[in-house]
Design an enzyme around this catalytic site. Structure first.
Site, short mmCIF file in Angstrom:
data_model
loop_
_atom_site.label_atom_id
_atom_site.label_comp_id
_atom_site.label_asym_id
_atom_site.label_seq_id
_atom_site.Cartn_x
_atom_site.Cartn_y
_atom_site.Cartn_z
N HIS A 33 0.83 -1.21 0.00
CA HIS A 33 0.00 0.00 0.00
C HIS A 33 0.87 1.26 0.00
CE1 HIS A 33 -3.75 2.19 1.24
NE2 HIS A 33 -2.87 3.02 1.75
N GLU A 34 1.80 1.31 0.94
CA GLU A 34 2.66 2.51 1.04
C GLU A 34 3.56 2.62 -0.18
OE1 GLU A 34 1.67 4.55 3.12
OE2 GLU A 34 0.53 3.19 4.43
N HIS A 69 1.71 4.56 -2.76
CA HIS A 69 1.85 6.01 -2.50
C HIS A 69 3.22 6.51 -2.97
CE1 HIS A 69 -1.81 6.85 -0.29
NE2 HIS A 69 -1.56 5.96 0.65
N GLU A 91 -4.63 7.97 -2.61
CA GLU A 91 -5.07 6.69 -2.05
C GLU A 91 -5.40 5.71 -3.16
OE1 GLU A 91 -4.74 6.07 0.98
OE2 GLU A 91 -5.92 4.26 1.35
#
Lengths: 505, 505
Positions: free
Chosen positions: B272-273, B276, B302
């Protein structure tokens, strides 16, 4: 409408808050930052320096300083005003553009140094260093120019360059102050080193078992630092190439490095940085954020680190305290006997590396750098001359050759690449202050040795807090030394300390 | 004399350089800073916010903005000028004093949260949160007041508070835009969750062996992140309580956390990160330091993290890529069979914790927060009402009770304590954008699945770079989505994605 002094307090508090980010970014760069981040960090740091420069040198600051000098102020406020004036003068002397260029060059050079030193790559390093030397000469000229206008005793010209740089780190100090002290050491130490070497050659030294796991060394050093008084709720300890103490009060960050083949390099560096940290933590809380609340000089700062590393930690009593911890971490071994450990930490040996040097040979490393950087500033030599000159002086002072081995010669320190000229002498001034302070401390603490053996550093720290830390920048270094010891700096204390420790005299 | 637009570029570049230190300090606070450093850090951060606020809201900025609008500018420069105007408006709307108070309160509250959440101590947390809610209401009022003067469509009063906060994170978005979308999800998801739960109850799920060494999980996740494209020369990965992506371009810092009893929590957070981070790294280099060079909205940000975590990583093909690495790190085990791993990462289960939620139940966590924070801003409820309301809604939406278990209830997120209201909806907007973008991406990439199975993310990243990353803030989120997918946000893509993945429809 605030009164001028109040206005100045607010301005200098703002500058201190911005310095917080300098300290954080410096620590981060040395311990965490990936190499790809260097350019962006360099730009951000340069911009921050410029902003601080603008805030400090604004016309309003000069006006408020002039007005505040007419206000009715307490003694502390007067000292703070003097410290503010000094910061203003030091900052206004140099154009913002030059400050920015130097900051940016320092960032790039430090990063290059991390790659080029291990590669022993003088060819690529020399132009980087030359660029910095040019910038520092330009800076020094600007400082001489400014100072000669403020002070009739200072004559404009290259000759005054180096003194202006020394004064940045050791306010009020000059080469005229340092020259006789270093001459005395240059005259005394080589013979002393020989005497001690002969004596130690006849003393058996059992090598320590290796490898000594670096992580265990880290934990041992961390524990010792904590016992000395480092508060890990208000600070941290990490690894870096070059040990340092950074951060801010209540978040002091020390670093060290650990070599599996050397039990004491990392440990003693940690104790050294802990000394710096305790001084920072001991500065007066009520004056935080103000110039008068800061440490008085670099040499005095170094005296605190050396007081812990050299005066306290290299004693038989400290070995008593340390020895069981060594065995706890690395097991029993006949080489871990107390007298053998003590011989290791007091072993004198002329080597290449300043930060690994013992206290007897260390000043010779400093005198070499002092002479070279002074000659660089006076344009008696150029960067291209450094490797040969370094080798020549190392051979002469310590019998060590460095030609073709620049990584262990003139590339070993980051200071010059980082633009720090005039800094090196403060290491040896610090050693002399430390010896003199410790002589006084011992007189007032009859159980000095016994307390160390117990790992009880409370009353030593109390004395240091009373006589050094709590003063912050309220008094000059000379005043602090005189108040604490009854006389100004006297190199006899250092020489006597060496003779006592190494020759039982 | 610079032209107005040039002057503005220089000013916004300075702001960006100061933001560098914000990013660094935020990362440091979450990963490195000792607890004792919180007060000093809070003061420094507050002062930095104030300086940025002063630089951004200076009268000259308004004057130059007005003048620049008359200059002949390129399309990019015009977009940058709009982005500058927006930043100016958002900043000038709130008094510096309030900005400072909020920053300081946020620092203190986040630090308190780290202690109080594990202790399940709502009693001490409630007044801290109430203080922040008061500050945010005051901030929202100031924003409504300012906006209503600029824009005749906005009516002054409490009713507009929440929209002003949403707009901070999702420019142009409002509760009127969100309400029908969330209503659709509220209507669709509970039945879908039930259907999927029933279906999955009949599918065998073999528990994974534990403990799974946290350090090995870290290394596995780091390797996956690198394979996805995270450049560890230009970034780093660390541990923190709450995973996040911070830092600056060329020095992006992601964090995660690893639970020895859960193979996927830390790994999926890392992915997820990484999403980003790839967006940040992919922003146009030529526009760095300027507002138009920044990511367009929090929801779009997001969408990139969820595109990697939910759309790419929770596929049978990604499991093919991952499975051998799992066995390499943790040994062979029948539970590590690909179909069993896939069942684990697509398991739907109504739980307490938002960040651990699957993509089906996640929007219900968001809708709950959306409703509570909206009610808080409209003063329909107060902080004291939160625990009961949280429990009531959790029971209703997900059948989960939280009364007396605030650490897994209303204290699980740091957002509100940090003053972030209006942020939560962007998580679900991001999930919807991600589903819609992926539907388009799949159409243009016939070998989408095969490439993932090979660990080849190159063409996927190329498409994202072309359609999202390279635009920076040049277009609105709605424009970006429409250009990339052919239509504005349409929640059907998300619902269809869920039905296909979880019900094979």
């Amino acid at each position: 409408m605030n009164k001028p002094y109040q206005w100045l307090e607010a301005r200098f508090n703002r500058l201190s808050q911005l310095a917080h980010f300098n300290h954080l970014a410096n620590w981060d760069q040395a311990t965490q930052m990936p190499s790809g981040g260097a350019a962006a960090r360099g730009e951000a740091m340069a911009e921050l320096s410029l902003i601080r420069h603008e805030l400090l040198t604004a016309t309003e600051v000069a006006e408020q300083l002039a007005m505040a000098s007419g206000e009715a102020l307490t003694a502390i406020q007067q000292a703070n005003l003097r410290a503010m004036q000094r910061q203003y003068d030091l900052s206004v002397a140099v154009p913002g553009k030059l400050v920015r260029a130097k900051t940016q060059a320092a960032m790039a050079a430090e990063n290059a140094w991390r790659q080029l030193r291990p590669a022993n790559n003088w060819t690529e390093y020399a132009p980087i260093l030359k660029n910095m030397v040019d910038l520092v000469r330009e800076e020094a000229d600007a400082r001489v120019d400014y100072a000669s206008k403020q002070n009739a005793n200072i004559t404009a010209g290259k000759a005054a360059r180096y003194d202006q740089l020394i004064d940045l780190y050791e306010p009020g100090c000059s080469s005229a102050f340092i020259a006789p002290i270093f001459a005395r050491l240059k005259q005394t130490l080589p013979a002393l080193i020989n005497q001690v070497s002969v004596r130690q050659a006849s003393q058996p030294l059992m090598p320590l078992p290796t490898p000594l796991h670096a992580e265990k060394q880290f934990q041992l050093a961390r524990g010792v630092s904590q016992k000395l008084g480092f508060d890990f709720e208000r600070g941290r300890m990490d690894l870096s190439h070059h040990p340092f103490c950074g951060g801010v009060p209540d978040d002091i960050r020390i670093t060290s490095r650990f070599d599996p083949n050397d039990l004491f390099d990392g440990l003693m560096s940690t104790i050294h940085e802990t000394g710096h940290a305790l001084y920072e933590a001991g500065l007066p809380k009520s004056l935080r954020g103000q110039p008068v609340g800061e440490a008085q000089s670099t040499g005095l700062h170094e005296s605190q680190s050396l007081l812990f590393e050299m005066q306290l930690a290299r004693t038989p009593e400290f070995v008593s305290f340390l020895q069981p911890q060594v065995e706890q971490n690395f097991g029993s071994h006949s080489a871990f006997a107390s007298d053998n450990l003590y011989r290791h930490i007091t072993r004198v040996s002329a080597g290449h590396i300043r930060v690994a040097a013992d206290e007897l040979t260390y000043p010779m490393h400093i005198i070499l750098r002092y002479e070279i950087e002074q000659a660089l500033m006076l344009e008696q030599i150029e960067v291209a001359d450094i490797p040969a000159l370094w080798d020549e002086k190392m051979q002469q002072y310590l019998g060590v050759a460095t030609l073709g081995n620049d990584k262990d010669g003139c590339m070993q320190d980051v200071h010059w690449a980082a633009g720090e000229f005039g800094y090196f002498p403060t290491y040896t001034l610090g050693a002399l202050y430390a010896a003199q302070l410790t002589a006084s401390l011992r007189k007032t603490q009859p159980d000095f040795g016994a307390a160390i053996a117990q790992g009880d550093f409370g009353s030593i720290k109390h004395w240091l807090s009373q006589h050094v830390w709590q003063h912050g920048g309220r008094y000059t270094t000379e005043q602090i030394i005189t108040m604490a010891t009854g006389e100004p700096l006297n190199p006899d204390f250092f020489v006597n300390h060496l003779k006592r420790r190494y020759l039982d005299e």
